[in-house]
Design an enzyme around this catalytic site. Sequence first.
Site, PDB file in Angstrom:
ATOM      1  N   ASP A  48      23.084 -25.150  74.354  1.00  0.00           N
ATOM      2  CA  ASP A  48      23.126 -26.103  75.478  1.00  0.00           C
ATOM      3  C   ASP A  48      22.029 -27.151  75.283  1.00  0.00           C
ATOM      4  O   ASP A  48      21.178 -27.007  74.420  1.00  0.00           O
ATOM      5  CB  ASP A  48      22.875 -25.358  76.802  1.00  0.00           C
ATOM      6  CG  ASP A  48      21.586 -24.545  76.736  1.00  0.00           C
ATOM      7  OD1 ASP A  48      21.662 -23.362  76.360  1.00  0.00           O
ATOM      8  OD2 ASP A  48      20.496 -25.101  76.987  1.00  0.00           O
TER       9      ASP A  48
ATOM     10  N   ASP B 240      19.762 -27.801  77.613  1.00  0.00           N
ATOM     11  CA  ASP B 240      18.795 -27.525  78.673  1.00  0.00           C
ATOM     12  C   ASP B 240      19.021 -28.521  79.824  1.00  0.00           C
ATOM     13  O   ASP B 240      20.173 -28.707  80.213  1.00  0.00           O
ATOM     14  CB  ASP B 240      17.359 -27.537  78.111  1.00  0.00           C
ATOM     15  CG  ASP B 240      16.405 -26.783  79.027  1.00  0.00           C
ATOM     16  OD1 ASP B 240      16.791 -25.697  79.499  1.00  0.00           O
ATOM     17  OD2 ASP B 240      15.294 -27.267  79.276  1.00  0.00           O
TER      18      ASP B 240
END
Length: 290
Positions: free
Chosen positions: A209, A211
């Site tokens: 991801d 973040d």
Amino acid sequence: MSDWTIGIIGGSGLYAMDALEDAQWIPVQSPWGVPSDDILCGKIGHVRVRFLPRHGRGHRLAPSTVNAQANIDALKRAGCTDILAASAVGSLSEELSPGRFVTIDQFIDNTRGRPSSFFGDGFVAHVSMADPVCPRLSKYAAKAVATAGGECAQGATYVAIEGPQFSTRAESRLYRHWGAEVIGMTAMPEARLAREAELPYALLAMVTDYDSWKDDAATVDVAQVVEQMRGNAKLARKAIEAFCKGLPKKRSPSPIDHALTDAVITTPERHDKAVLAKLDAVAGRLFRQG
Ligand SMILES: CSC[C@H]1O[C@H](OP(=O)(O)O)[C@H](O)[C@@H]1O
Ligand SMILES: Nc1ncnc2[nH]cnc12
């Protein structure tokens, strides 16, 4: 068999290893507490393998309650010569997009209150953490990802947070300013303890991801991490298998095998016997030499 015994620490999404031959889950007791799980012992090609799921099978343990002291001590007791750890990480860098693999070469430790050393009163030692990972293992790990059909960036700074919550947007932006390129919750103090136990350590990170620093991307949540890990897990397993098979038959010594030489500052007559007893696996090499 060669003289490598590789400890694999499996992160989120990696709780067992089908590639292990003659595999058996074996409990290992540690004076440092209870390891995350039994250790899956077996072999891959010419290499003995000791696999430990960092969060336990079924992902029972939160990052703050993973007993990294017990895990590293247990892997040392199980005969490991080296450790390859795997982790799911968030990316703090545009180029490291979800799905990418990257080897870690530096850490910023922003965890709080985790026991982060085997040493203390009665046996004080200060090892160097300037270069916290084993460059040789890291190179083999990156090569193994390519052999397994993936791509792996080499060298990134990992900031370890306490968690279990993900970061605020302000924290995420701050870590980027600090120079961190990926973020996770587990590799510290694990890497410190591996160094103290004289175990060369490398960390293969899988980006799941972005973040929470990016305005044009969704902020991280567990569903996103799990979905990305499902996509990555097969390649991660193949890469770990290729890593073991790609190791040379002979393990030449690493300077990290002797990280404690010259690191201990307590004079021998002041060593605490009870403390030494607990350090039998981690630092036994020193006492056996007298
Ligand atoms: C499930 S998302 C957060 C979780 O994933 C990472 O764990 P690991 O390093 O063991 O793969 C992260 O550090 C968190 O513990
Ligand atoms: N964004 C993130 N923050 C901390 N740990 C993670 N593990 C995977 N993604 C993460």
